[in-house]
Structures are given as C-alpha cells and as structure tokens.
Design an enzyme around this catalytic site. Structure first.
Site, PDB file in Angstrom:
ATOM      1  N   LYS A 115      24.995  14.866  25.875  1.00 47.82           N
ATOM      2  CA  LYS A 115      24.734  14.251  24.411  1.00 47.82           C
ATOM      3  C   LYS A 115      23.607  13.381  24.765  1.00 47.82           C
ATOM      4  O   LYS A 115      22.864  13.169  23.871  1.00 47.82           O
ATOM      5  CB  LYS A 115      26.016  13.796  24.054  1.00 47.82           C
ATOM      6  CG  LYS A 115      26.806  14.744  23.429  1.00 47.82           C
ATOM      7  CD  LYS A 115      27.894  14.523  22.537  1.00 47.82           C
ATOM      8  CE  LYS A 115      28.767  15.731  21.955  1.00 47.82           C
ATOM      9  NZ  LYS A 115      29.952  15.025  21.257  1.00 47.82           N
ATOM     10  N   LYS A 207      26.123  27.076  24.620  1.00 47.01           N
ATOM     11  CA  LYS A 207      27.394  26.972  23.576  1.00 47.01           C
ATOM     12  C   LYS A 207      26.978  26.921  22.192  1.00 47.01           C
ATOM     13  O   LYS A 207      26.027  26.363  21.811  1.00 47.01           O
ATOM     14  CB  LYS A 207      28.151  25.732  23.865  1.00 47.01           C
ATOM     15  CG  LYS A 207      29.676  25.512  23.707  1.00 47.01           C
ATOM     16  CD  LYS A 207      30.002  24.140  23.968  1.00 47.01           C
ATOM     17  CE  LYS A 207      29.357  23.356  23.341  1.00 47.01           C
ATOM     18  NZ  LYS A 207      30.197  21.890  23.547  1.00 47.01           N
ATOM     19  N   LYS A 210      27.283  22.567  16.628  1.00 46.09           N
ATOM     20  CA  LYS A 210      26.649  22.140  15.276  1.00 46.09           C
ATOM     21  C   LYS A 210      25.407  21.497  15.504  1.00 46.09           C
ATOM     22  O   LYS A 210      24.728  21.421  14.452  1.00 46.09           O
ATOM     23  CB  LYS A 210      27.908  20.933  14.882  1.00 46.09           C
ATOM     24  CG  LYS A 210      29.198  21.468  14.543  1.00 46.09           C
ATOM     25  CD  LYS A 210      29.901  20.273  14.337  1.00 46.09           C
ATOM     26  CE  LYS A 210      31.613  20.353  14.428  1.00 46.09           C
ATOM     27  NZ  LYS A 210      32.358  19.307  14.473  1.00 46.09           N
TER      28      LYS A 210
HETATM   29  P1  TYM Z   1      34.614  19.147  18.585  1.00 50.69           P
HETATM   30  O1  TYM Z   1      34.878  18.333  17.103  1.00 50.69           O
HETATM   31  O2  TYM Z   1      33.434  19.190  19.150  1.00 50.69           O
HETATM   32  O3  TYM Z   1      35.223  20.450  18.317  1.00 50.69           O
HETATM   33  C1  TYM Z   1      36.292  20.768  17.637  1.00 50.69           C
HETATM   34  C2  TYM Z   1      37.198  21.893  18.591  1.00 50.69           C
HETATM   35  O4  TYM Z   1      36.287  22.908  18.718  1.00 50.69           O
HETATM   36  C3  TYM Z   1      36.026  23.328  19.966  1.00 50.69           C
HETATM   37  N1  TYM Z   1      34.937  23.890  20.154  1.00 50.69           N
HETATM   38  C4  TYM Z   1      34.719  25.083  20.530  1.00 50.69           C
HETATM   39  N2  TYM Z   1      35.652  26.120  21.052  1.00 50.69           N
HETATM   40  C5  TYM Z   1      34.848  27.339  21.578  1.00 50.69           C
HETATM   41  N3  TYM Z   1      33.397  27.586  21.464  1.00 50.69           N
HETATM   42  C6  TYM Z   1      32.585  26.698  21.168  1.00 50.69           C
HETATM   43  N4  TYM Z   1      31.511  27.025  20.964  1.00 50.69           N
HETATM   44  C7  TYM Z   1      33.225  25.438  20.644  1.00 50.69           C
HETATM   45  N5  TYM Z   1      32.694  24.542  20.105  1.00 50.69           N
HETATM   46  C8  TYM Z   1      33.661  23.493  19.943  1.00 50.69           C
HETATM   47  C9  TYM Z   1      36.446  22.283  21.007  1.00 50.69           C
HETATM   48  O5  TYM Z   1      36.941  22.466  22.385  1.00 50.69           O
HETATM   49  C10 TYM Z   1      37.321  21.635  19.917  1.00 50.69           C
HETATM   50  O6  TYM Z   1      38.612  21.955  20.471  1.00 50.69           O
HETATM   51  N6  TYM Z   1      36.438  15.409  21.526  1.00 50.69           N
HETATM   52  C11 TYM Z   1      37.067  16.260  20.640  1.00 50.69           C
HETATM   53  C12 TYM Z   1      37.838  15.965  19.523  1.00 50.69           C
HETATM   54  C13 TYM Z   1      38.766  15.506  20.039  1.00 50.69           C
HETATM   55  C14 TYM Z   1      40.148  15.756  20.586  1.00 50.69           C
HETATM   56  C15 TYM Z   1      40.937  14.753  20.592  1.00 50.69           C
HETATM   57  C16 TYM Z   1      40.542  17.033  20.997  1.00 50.69           C
HETATM   58  C17 TYM Z   1      39.085  13.860  19.513  1.00 50.69           C
HETATM   59  N7  TYM Z   1      40.177  13.383  20.228  1.00 50.69           N
HETATM   60  C18 TYM Z   1      42.184  14.692  21.075  1.00 50.69           C
HETATM   61  C19 TYM Z   1      41.735  17.215  21.179  1.00 50.69           C
HETATM   62  C20 TYM Z   1      42.584  16.042  21.506  1.00 50.69           C
HETATM   63  C21 TYM Z   1      35.613  17.330  20.094  1.00 50.69           C
HETATM   64  O7  TYM Z   1      34.612  16.583  19.990  1.00 50.69           O
HETATM   65  O8  TYM Z   1      35.766  18.472  19.363  1.00 50.69           O
END
Ligand code: TYM
Length: 345
Positions: A115, A207, A210
C-alpha cells in the site's frame, strides 16, 4: 447472545465498492457463521482513514457496507453490526497494543509495503500501525474466530503475536488480579473454501481489489446484470479448454480463478465444477458463471439499494449495535487497564 457460543469478529473497510472478493472471501462466511456463533461484524471506519477519505463519501460508504451486510443476510438483531469509531475501546486498546507490538513485526507486513509502495516516507503513521488496530478490534471482545480472505492471514498472525506477548509480559499481574491464565485468547483465522483469494479478472496473478484503477478487473456487489455479463465475457482466459481435473489448473491462474469463483457461488467444490465443465470452452462456462453471479448478487444489490433509501434506519442499526458492542468491550477494557497498572473507576 449466549455466553458459551464461540465469539466471531470481523471487519470490512468502508472505502468504496464492495466486490466479489469481499463477498466470497468474507461476507458469505459472516452469514454462515451466524448459526453457531455470536458474531460482531464491524464497519472499520478507523481503518479506512489510514488513507485520506472524502468525508461525505466516507459517510455514504459506512452506510452502504452496513446495508450490504444486512442485504447479504446478516441479522443485526441476533448479532451485532456497528461502525468501529462508535466504540472508543478500539482506539484505546490499539494505543496499548502500539506499546506491545514491535517495529520489527510491523516492518514485515507485506500489505503495508504494497500500500505504501515507493512513497513509504509519505504514508500515514496509521497505515503503518494498522495491524495493531486490527488486533485491538478482535481482542477487545476476546473473539476467538475471525473469518477473512487470504490477504489478511499475516495480520491475523500478528494479532496472535500481540495477544501472546501481552499475556506473557503481564503474566504476574494477570494472575494477581485473578484474570485467569490467558488474558487474551489467540484468535483463529477462518480461511477456507474455493475462493479465499479472488483474483483480478484481467490478471490471474493480481488480487481483485477496490483500488485497481480499472473497474473491468472486478465484479462489484452493486453491478447490474449487463455489467456482470460484460465483465465476465471480457475476463482474460487462455486458449485451452477447461481441464476435467484440478491438477490441470496448475499454471493457469485465470482459469483457476474463474473456476474458484463459480464453485464458491454455486456452493460446489472446484473438482465438481470441473466434472461439469471440463473439456468445454470458456464461452459456455462464462455464461454459466454470469448466471450464477447475477442470481446471487442481483437480489443483494437491489436490497442494498432499498435499504440505502432510508439512511436513518441504517443509522439506528449502527447505533444500537454500538451500544451492545460497548457492553461486551467495557469490562474487557477495564481489566486490560487494571492489568497494566492504569487506574480505573
Ligand atoms: P478489507 O476491507 O480490505 O476486506 C474485507 C474482507 O474481504 C476480504 N477480501 C478478499 N477475499 C478474497 N479475495 C479477495 N480478492 C479479497 N479482497 C478482500 C478480506 O480478506 C477481508 O476479510 N484489515 C481488514 C479489515 C479488518 C478486520 C479487522 C478483519 C479490520 N479489523 C479485524 C478481521 C478482523 C481489511 O482491510 O479488509
């Protein structure tokens, strides 16, 4: 919420369109876990602001993720949906974890490197410390089960390291206060199924995300049927027909990705999917893929839109969820402070 069911915590950032990766990697798991777990699902707005967000868009996105959670089948009464910044314990515990976690641990985080890119000196401090906040999110509720996509695995490992270091740094004080042997449980990542890492439709080695500038690389949860059809039609493939067995997907990342997506949407395994489509051309497979995607996402998109027409209803769900999340977090936060030697009421 019952006292003896395992507690689940997970979060999604309100930073723009939710896509098929978010849906298959995380949200479908959130829905399924409700049956046998007590679940907290959090719209992680404090994570979102580690990168600058337009305030008006942020408000909109927080509500839209909430609406998508509900539209996908999360029950905000039986479980808890809330936005992170409403429960102050997340930021408080994150600060404490900033003092437990090590620079060396954070320096190894691949997501920060990706990032921040070449502009590391210009990245926010929050973006660097982000995994500590994630550990705080989970441990503030002593959650033990964390459904996430594969890209969050390293962050979950860090959460375990933080929990373990806290437990051992303060072992004597924890025992003296009678808080049990393990103050924080080590959270377990739940990463399973055929679509834990959904890839870009244009490049099977990147991957689905967004932040990709091209919208053609992803299926958004709010895309209409025509857009979904067009994106799958244009999705990159290779010239070979589909293999009949999984081994034949090796070295064919685009084929593997589409097969994984189909399997997850149709609730089948990759092997079953290949038994059905093996030997056929991509064009027929892509049509089946479009059908199952439209069938699944169409109603969720429509319901999300319907819910977004009544923002005050969404706000009341978030505010009610925050009250209930507070009730779980507050005693854990108090014990944490007492353990460290901070005076509390
Ligand atoms: P975020 O907002 O980027 O994504 C949300 C969830 O979607 C999953 N994900 C994917 N899974 C499969 N293939 C993909 N291409 C893909 N892109 C995203 C992510 O793995 C996630 O589960 N840091 C985290 C949010 C967070 C969190 C937490 C998660 C904050 N605190 C505590 C679990 C526990 C994040 O940025 O997810």
């Amino acid at each position: 919420m019952s006292a003896n069911r395992p507690r689940v915590f997970s979060g999604v950032q309100p930073t723009g369109n939710l896509h098929l990766g978010n849906y298959l990697g995380a949200i479908t798991k959130f829905v399924a876990l409700q049956e046998n777990h007590d679940c907290l699902y959090c719209v992680v707005d404090l994570h979102a602001i580690t990168v600058w967000q337009d305030p008006k868009e942020l408000e909109h996105n927080i509500r839209e993720v909430t609406a998508a959670f509900i539209a996908a089948g999360i029950d905000p009464e039986a479980h808890i949906i809330f936005n992170q910044s409403r429960v102050s314990g997340h930021a408080e515990l994150a600060w404490i974890f900033n003092c437990v976690s090590r620079m060396g641990w954070l320096n190894r985080m691949t997501q920060f490197k990706e990032k921040a890119g070449k502009h590391r000196e210009n990245a926010s401090v929050g973006l660097f410390a982000y995994p500590n906040l994630m550990a705080a999110d989970i441990l503030l509720y002593r959650a033990t089960h964390v459904p996430v996509g594969d890209d969050q695995k390293q962050h979950l490992e860090l959460s375990r390291d933080i929990a373990q270091k806290f437990n051992s740094d303060f072992a004597e004080s924890i025992a003296a206060h009678g808080f049990g042997e393990t103050f924080f449980p080590l959270p377990e990542p739940l990463i399973a199924g055929p679509a834990t890492r959904v890839m870009s439709l244009r490049d099977g080695t990147a991957k689905m995300s967004k932040s990709d500038p091209s919208d053609m690389t992803r299926i958004n949860m709010m895309d209409d049927a025509d857009t979904i059809a067009q994106k799958f039609r244009k999705a990159r493939t290779d010239p070979e027909p589909l293999p009949s067995e999984e081994i034949g997907l090796e070295g064919r990342p685009e084929a593997e990705n589409l097969v994984g997506i189909y399997a997850a949407l149709a609730a089948k395994s990759k092997a079953e999917t290949l038994t059905e489509f093996g030997g056929g051309q991509f064009s027929a497979f892509k049509q089946a893929l479009t059908e199952v995607a439209v069938e699944t996402l169409g109603p969720i998109g429509a319901e999300t839109k319907r819910l977004m027409d009544d923002p005050s209803h969404i706000d009341s769900i978030l505010s009610d969820g925050a009250v209930r999340a507070h009730a779980i977090a507050d005693p854990i936060m108090r014990e944490t402070k007492q353990t460290i030697g901070l005076l509390t009421d």
